[in-house]
Design a protein around this motif. Structure first.
Motif, PDB file in Angstrom:
ATOM      1  N   ALA A  72       4.375  20.511  81.674  1.00  0.00           N
ATOM      2  CA  ALA A  72       3.278  21.284  83.272  1.00  0.00           C
ATOM      3  C   ALA A  72       3.077  21.826  82.695  1.00  0.00           C
ATOM      4  CB  ALA A  72       4.554  21.437  84.070  1.00  0.00           C
ATOM      5  N   GLY A  73       1.369  22.887  83.385  1.00  0.00           N
ATOM      6  CA  GLY A  73       0.920  24.350  82.775  1.00  0.00           C
ATOM      7  C   GLY A  73       1.901  25.714  82.544  1.00  0.00           C
ATOM      8  N   ASP A  92      20.673  22.134  78.705  1.00  0.00           N
ATOM      9  CA  ASP A  92      19.591  22.190  77.656  1.00  0.00           C
ATOM     10  C   ASP A  92      18.635  22.176  78.389  1.00  0.00           C
ATOM     11  OD1 ASP A  92      21.509  23.634  76.086  1.00  0.00           O
ATOM     12  OD2 ASP A  92      21.472  21.174  74.958  1.00  0.00           O
ATOM     13  N   ILE A  93      17.274  22.338  78.383  1.00  0.00           N
ATOM     14  CA  ILE A  93      16.259  22.507  79.122  1.00  0.00           C
ATOM     15  C   ILE A  93      15.062  22.891  77.913  1.00  0.00           C
ATOM     16  CG2 ILE A  93      15.935  25.036  79.470  1.00  0.00           C
ATOM     17  CD1 ILE A  93      14.529  22.397  81.766  1.00  0.00           C
ATOM     18  N   VAL A  94      14.051  21.383  77.348  1.00  0.00           N
ATOM     19  CA  VAL A  94      12.858  21.532  76.919  1.00  0.00           C
ATOM     20  C   VAL A  94      11.342  21.189  77.373  1.00  0.00           C
ATOM     21  CG1 VAL A  94      11.672  19.877  75.534  1.00  0.00           C
ATOM     22  CG2 VAL A  94      13.892  20.640  75.000  1.00  0.00           C
ATOM     23  N   LEU A  95      10.741  22.242  77.374  1.00  0.00           N
ATOM     24  CA  LEU A  95       9.583  22.890  78.282  1.00  0.00           C
ATOM     25  C   LEU A  95       8.476  22.302  77.341  1.00  0.00           C
ATOM     26  CD1 LEU A  95      10.125  25.906  80.293  1.00  0.00           C
ATOM     27  CD2 LEU A  95      10.734  23.265  80.821  1.00  0.00           C
ATOM     28  N   VAL A  96       7.729  21.134  77.939  1.00  0.00           N
ATOM     29  CA  VAL A  96       6.504  21.167  77.261  1.00  0.00           C
ATOM     30  C   VAL A  96       5.123  21.589  78.152  1.00  0.00           C
ATOM     31  CG1 VAL A  96       4.401  19.217  75.813  1.00  0.00           C
ATOM     32  CG2 VAL A  96       6.740  19.196  75.980  1.00  0.00           C
ATOM     33  N   LYS A  97       4.056  22.466  77.521  1.00  0.00           N
ATOM     34  CA  LYS A  97       3.439  23.196  78.330  1.00  0.00           C
ATOM     35  C   LYS A  97       2.022  22.760  77.510  1.00  0.00           C
ATOM     36  CE  LYS A  97       5.039  27.505  78.340  1.00  0.00           C
ATOM     37  NZ  LYS A  97       5.547  28.423  79.263  1.00  0.00           N
ATOM     38  N   VAL A 126       1.312  22.236  73.641  1.00  0.00           N
ATOM     39  CA  VAL A 126       0.212  21.639  73.244  1.00  0.00           C
ATOM     40  C   VAL A 126      -1.139  21.375  73.733  1.00  0.00           C
ATOM     41  CG1 VAL A 126       1.916  19.851  72.017  1.00  0.00           C
ATOM     42  CG2 VAL A 126       1.360  19.626  74.701  1.00  0.00           C
ATOM     43  N   ARG A 127      -2.305  20.573  73.254  1.00  0.00           N
ATOM     44  CA  ARG A 127      -2.953  20.334  74.200  1.00  0.00           C
ATOM     45  C   ARG A 127      -2.658  19.777  75.666  1.00  0.00           C
ATOM     46  NH1 ARG A 127      -7.524  22.603  75.177  1.00  0.00           N
ATOM     47  NH2 ARG A 127      -8.651  20.766  75.488  1.00  0.00           N
ATOM     48  N   PRO A 128      -3.613  19.631  76.351  1.00  0.00           N
ATOM     49  CA  PRO A 128      -4.082  18.571  76.873  1.00  0.00           C
ATOM     50  C   PRO A 128      -3.422  17.497  77.200  1.00  0.00           C
ATOM     51  CG  PRO A 128      -5.227  20.527  78.198  1.00  0.00           C
ATOM     52  CD  PRO A 128      -4.310  20.649  76.937  1.00  0.00           C
ATOM     53  N   GLU A 129      -4.436  16.483  76.175  1.00  0.00           N
ATOM     54  CA  GLU A 129      -4.818  15.584  75.604  1.00  0.00           C
ATOM     55  C   GLU A 129      -3.516  14.994  75.054  1.00  0.00           C
ATOM     56  OE1 GLU A 129      -7.078  17.779  75.662  1.00  0.00           O
ATOM     57  OE2 GLU A 129      -7.398  18.587  72.584  1.00  0.00           O
ATOM     58  N   LYS A 130      -2.618  16.037  73.789  1.00  0.00           N
ATOM     59  CA  LYS A 130      -1.693  15.591  73.627  1.00  0.00           C
ATOM     60  C   LYS A 130      -0.615  14.846  74.507  1.00  0.00           C
ATOM     61  CE  LYS A 130      -3.553  17.067  69.592  1.00  0.00           C
ATOM     62  NZ  LYS A 130      -3.407  18.144  68.573  1.00  0.00           N
ATOM     63  N   PHE A 131      -0.108  15.880  75.220  1.00  0.00           N
ATOM     64  CA  PHE A 131       0.897  16.301  76.817  1.00  0.00           C
ATOM     65  C   PHE A 131       1.496  15.354  76.403  1.00  0.00           C
ATOM     66  CE2 PHE A 131       2.697  16.324  81.187  1.00  0.00           C
ATOM     67  CZ  PHE A 131       3.917  17.337  80.917  1.00  0.00           C
ATOM     68  N   ASN A 132       1.238  13.489  77.084  1.00  0.00           N
ATOM     69  CA  ASN A 132       1.809  12.714  77.310  1.00  0.00           C
ATOM     70  C   ASN A 132       2.353  12.357  76.047  1.00  0.00           C
ATOM     71  OD1 ASN A 132       1.269  12.229  79.888  1.00  0.00           O
ATOM     72  ND2 ASN A 132       0.618  11.433  79.462  1.00  0.00           N
ATOM     73  N   GLY A 133       1.587  12.021  75.068  1.00  0.00           N
ATOM     74  CA  GLY A 133       2.871  12.076  73.689  1.00  0.00           C
ATOM     75  C   GLY A 133       3.731  12.457  73.176  1.00  0.00           C
ATOM     76  N   ALA A 134       3.362  14.145  73.353  1.00  0.00           N
ATOM     77  CA  ALA A 134       4.235  14.758  72.205  1.00  0.00           C
ATOM     78  C   ALA A 134       6.419  14.985  73.566  1.00  0.00           C
ATOM     79  CB  ALA A 134       3.552  16.523  73.315  1.00  0.00           C
ATOM     80  N   SER A 346      -5.251  28.738  79.910  1.00  0.00           N
ATOM     81  CA  SER A 346      -5.989  27.547  80.295  1.00  0.00           C
ATOM     82  C   SER A 346      -6.265  26.364  79.704  1.00  0.00           C
ATOM     83  CB  SER A 346      -7.113  27.825  81.379  1.00  0.00           C
ATOM     84  OG  SER A 346      -8.068  26.972  82.175  1.00  0.00           O
ATOM     85  N   PRO A 347      -6.367  25.607  79.480  1.00  0.00           N
ATOM     86  CA  PRO A 347      -6.854  24.804  78.264  1.00  0.00           C
ATOM     87  C   PRO A 347      -8.733  24.513  77.738  1.00  0.00           C
ATOM     88  CG  PRO A 347      -5.542  23.303  79.490  1.00  0.00           C
ATOM     89  CD  PRO A 347      -5.440  24.834  80.166  1.00  0.00           C
ATOM     90  N   GLN A 348      -9.002  25.257  79.727  1.00  0.00           N
ATOM     91  CA  GLN A 348     -10.309  24.950  79.591  1.00  0.00           C
ATOM     92  C   GLN A 348     -10.833  26.712  78.391  1.00  0.00           C
ATOM     93  OE1 GLN A 348      -9.795  23.931  83.727  1.00  0.00           O
ATOM     94  NE2 GLN A 348     -12.179  24.357  83.386  1.00  0.00           N
ATOM     95  N   ALA A 349     -10.146  27.704  78.526  1.00  0.00           N
ATOM     96  CA  ALA A 349     -10.150  28.630  77.762  1.00  0.00           C
ATOM     97  C   ALA A 349     -10.538  28.965  76.310  1.00  0.00           C
ATOM     98  CB  ALA A 349      -9.370  29.525  77.903  1.00  0.00           C
TER      99      ALA A 349
END
Ligand SMILES: Cc1ncc(COP(=O)(O)O)c(C=O)c1O
Length: 350
Positions: A72-73, A92-97, A126-134, A346-349
């Motif tokens: 998530a964010g 275990d826990i992996v967070l892609v942010k 990761v940048r939002p556009e790479k989120f699903n792939g990551a 924020s990804p907008q920053a």
């Protein structure tokens, strides 16, 4: 609906209290305002995700998962509560942010990010556009390494997660008969939509007559937000055995309180935080619950409710996010200009 036969692990402190807010009601001079304290669910610092995670983690355990992968964010409450639930269950826990740059690191650990680190989550930014792939890459790598990863989409907003809020509606219905009050409206912050989907299904299935109002926290159009909630409801026919037809008009969304967008604090959100803190001593978060409270304040000022209405505000948690917003909240309190509007995470920053 077949909630009883779904795998479930008990994680949340339930039922959460439903309390009167006499001082806020007086200040806003309109309806009788109540609060449902889902910030007290436990699981890290509490919040709405604990209810969803009872069913999602139940499913993960039933499928013999040994790790959870979600994302998530950057300052996500969802990630915090999922990490806490995973740890409690020995997983275990992996967070892609999503962040402003790949592998971005904040100068200081604060708010939810600090909690993710303390719980020892493996964090990928990761940048939002790479989120699903990551996320897909993480699932793939772990499976190849012989692990059994269980993926949960952002916010746990799938029918199993929404089941937690069907339950919350049932709980509220029981409390309303104990309190001797029928709730005409329930207002909450809506993002990935699972909370609203569960509340809407619960209200319709129980025929409570409560109108569920979602204050959108993201820059989606009203129609996009409604469509997200509706998708979860449609999928619930199969997954939860939902037999009642839910009219689209039950999905009520106000999207005019987002301000600059997700995670941006506006004067109205800062005012909402202060008003609740000063009238009732209750602390809300600047992203979700402040948006919902800003909506409630504005609707009261616009006389949307009758004086005789009972309006229930859902405190969905997240108050640890107050701390990364210390500067704008200080500026608001001292009557000065906001020092910034775009948080550095924020990804907008960029
Ligand atoms: C504190 C808080 N309130 C409300 C929401 C919105 O819930 P949903 O994603 O189910 O729409 C979230 C989501 O992360 C949250 O963290």
């Amino acid at each position: 609906m077949k909630l009883g036969s779904l795998p479930r692990v008990r994680l949340a402190n339930l039922p959460t209290p439903t309390q009167d807010m006499p001082n806020l009601s007086k200040k806003l001079g309109g309806p009788h305002i109540w609060i449902k304290r889902d910030d007290l669910t436990g699981v890290a610092f509490g919040g709405n995700k604990a209810r969803k995670l009872e069913y999602l983690m139940g499913d993960a355990i039933a499928k013999k998962a040994d790790m959870i992968i979600t994302g998530a964010g950057f300052h996500s409450n969802w990630c915090t509560q999922t990490a806490a639930a995973a740890r409690r269950l020995g997983l275990d826990i992996v967070l892609v942010k999503k962040g402003p740059r790949d592998n971005w690191e904040p100068a200081e650990w604060d708010g939810n990010h600090l909690l993710h680190e303390l719980m020892g989550a493996e964090i990928k930014v990761v940048r939002p556009e790479k989120f699903n792939g990551a996320i897909e890459a993480e699932m793939d790598t772990r499976r190849k390494a012989g692990r059994i990863p269980y993926f949960i989409p952002i916010g746990g907003s799938v029918p199993l997660g929404a089941a937690g809020y069907v339950n919350a509606m049932l709980e509220t219905f029981n409390q309303s008969s104990e309190l001797g009050v029928d709730f005409d409206y329930l207002i909450h912050g809506t993002g990935s939509g699972g909370t609203q989907a569960g509340l809407v299904m619960g209200a319709r299935a129980l025929n409570t007559g409560t109108k569920i109002i979602g204050a959108a926290v993201d820059w989606k159009t009203k129609e996009e937000q409604q469509a997200d909630v509706n998708r979860i409801i449609r999928d619930s026919h199969d997954v939860l055995g939902l037999e009642v037809e839910i009219p689209f008009s039950d999905i009520v969304v106000y999207n005019e309180y987002v301000g600059g967008g997700y995670g941006f604090i506006s004067k109205e959100k800062a005012e909402a935080v202060k008003v609740l803190a000063e009238t009732e001593g209750i602390l809300i978060d600047p992203v979700y619950t402040a948006t919902a409270m800003a909506c409630l304040i504005d609707l009261c000022r616009k006389k949307k409710f009758k004086k005789s209405d009972n309006v229930l505000f859902l405190h969905s948690g997240g108050a640890v996010a107050l701390f990364p917003y210390r500067e704008p909240l200080k500026a608001y309190t001292k009557g000065k200009q906001f020092p910034w509007t775009i948080p550095d995470w924020s990804p907008q920053a960029t």
